[in-house]
Write an enzyme that holds these catalytic residues in place. Structure first.
Site, PDB file in Angstrom:
ATOM      1  N   HIS A 157       0.838  -1.204   0.000  1.00  0.00           N
ATOM      2  CA  HIS A 157       0.000   0.000   0.000  1.00  0.00           C
ATOM      3  C   HIS A 157       0.872   1.253   0.000  1.00  0.00           C
ATOM      4  CE1 HIS A 157      -3.183  -2.799   1.252  1.00  0.00           C
ATOM      5  NE2 HIS A 157      -4.031  -1.902   0.777  1.00  0.00           N
ATOM      6  N   LYS A 161      -0.474   4.774   4.613  1.00  0.00           N
ATOM      7  CA  LYS A 161      -1.320   3.794   5.328  1.00  0.00           C
ATOM      8  C   LYS A 161      -0.787   3.552   6.740  1.00  0.00           C
ATOM      9  CE  LYS A 161      -3.732  -0.609   4.874  1.00  0.00           C
ATOM     10  NZ  LYS A 161      -4.996  -0.002   5.337  1.00  0.00           N
TER      11      LYS A 161
END
Ligand code: NDP
Ligand SMILES: O=C(O)C1=N[C@H](C(=O)O)C[C@H](O)C1
Length: 271
Positions: A157, A161
């Site tokens: 990600h 995040k």
């Protein structure tokens, strides 16, 4: 039927802004309120403008309960503690609560379970069709292969995040554990560093990569003796998640209280 009145909480976030835009572009729903945390710099701003649209007349506020009482559903991609607080308010207002927030611990899940006795909650670590289909495939493959096939879940990600492993990775791990008829809490290995010793037989491992602007990549690896099976999903755009969230809200309209998932919304329970 009148348009479904929806509140977006965490309205200034990456998902919040996209949800405001998605509501604007989707027939059958209308933005009734946009909520941010008390003291946020965006309080008082027009929600349409926040999402890069023309002004829509809905001003970002920090007063959740009055907004919920006037609405039919709330879209929540925030933080675990906020989600639990919003669940209590949604239950009080008897409105559908769509929970996309990840990183929830057992104590958060217990509170959502309690709130779902009063209102419908749809919760999923990933609102996309592709990931929920992938989970069904993972469950079947895990049920077919024995523990000579080691299961590892790799995710990547964007650099912003804040939780790991991702909600999607956990969802896929749960699918693998269900397929194997084991408890994920007892088999998961989410951290490896230093002298770890050999891989415990039957472990379900996780690895989380973070960097750049990656929307969400997930791979489930079944590593056998001399061969490897890999099942993967790549999210190219966050609109996948907003579309899923709106589908869930419309599905949940008038639904009896309970805790539901995207498997229910997408009708994948027979897979
Ligand atoms: N299930 C799915 O399909 C998906 C889930 N997610 C999950 O959604 C969550 C949010 O992701 P993302 O949008 O990238 O994160 P962001 O940090 O960009 O957005 C979260 C927003 O919520 C706000 N917020 C936090 N607490 C409150 C509160 N008590 N009241 C009102 N607003 C609050 C934050 O404000 P502030 O910045 O001031 O703290 C922020 O604006 C994460 O858990 C992520 O994993 C993301 C994509 C898809
Ligand atoms: O934080 C994100 O961005 C995402 N979070 C969800 C997760 O934790 O799996 C879903 C998606 O992968 C994007």
């Amino acid at each position: 039927m009148a348009d479904m009145r929806l509140v977006v909480v965490g309205a200034a976030g990456r998902m919040g802004r996209m949800l405001i835009k998605a509501i604007h572009e989707t027939e059958g729903c209308v933005l009734s309120a946009a909520i941010e945390r008390p003291g946020a710099a965006t309080i008082g701003q027009d929600a349409g403008m926040l999402a890069g649209l023309p002004p829509c007349g809905v001003v970002v506020s920090d007063e959740a309960l009055p907004a919920f009482v006037e609405a039919e559903g709330v879209l929540d991609f925030t933080t675990p503690d906020s989600t639990v607080a919003f669940a209590a308010l949604a239950a009080q207002a008897r409105i559908v609560h769509i929970v996309g927030t990840t990183g929830l611990e057992p104590q958060h899940l217990a509170k959502l379970e309690a709130a779902s006795r009063h209102a419908a909650i749809v919760r999923s670590g990933n609102m996309s069709l592709g990931v929920n289909l992938l989970a069904a495939l993972v469950r079947k493959v895990a049920a077919t292969l024995d523990t000579n096939w080691d299961i590892e879940i790799v995710e990547m990600h964007h650099r912003m995040k804040v939780d790991a492993p991702s909600g999607t990775a956990v969802l896929l791990g749960e699918a693998a554990a269900t397929g194997r008829a084991v408890d994920l809490a007892e088999t998961r290995v989410a951290v490896r560093d230093g002298q770890t010793g050999a891989r415990p037989p039957g472990a379900i491992g996780f690895a989380a990569l973070r960097g750049g602007t990656v929307v969400g990549d997930h791979k489930v690896i079944f590593a056998g003796n001399g061969e490897r099976l890999e099942l993967a999903h790549v999210a190219e755009d966050r609109s996948l998640f907003t579309q899923g969230a709106l589908k869930a809200a419309l599905w949940g309209r008038g639904r009896k209280p309970g805790l539901y998932s995207m498997v229910d919304v997408l009708g994948l329970d027979s897979l």
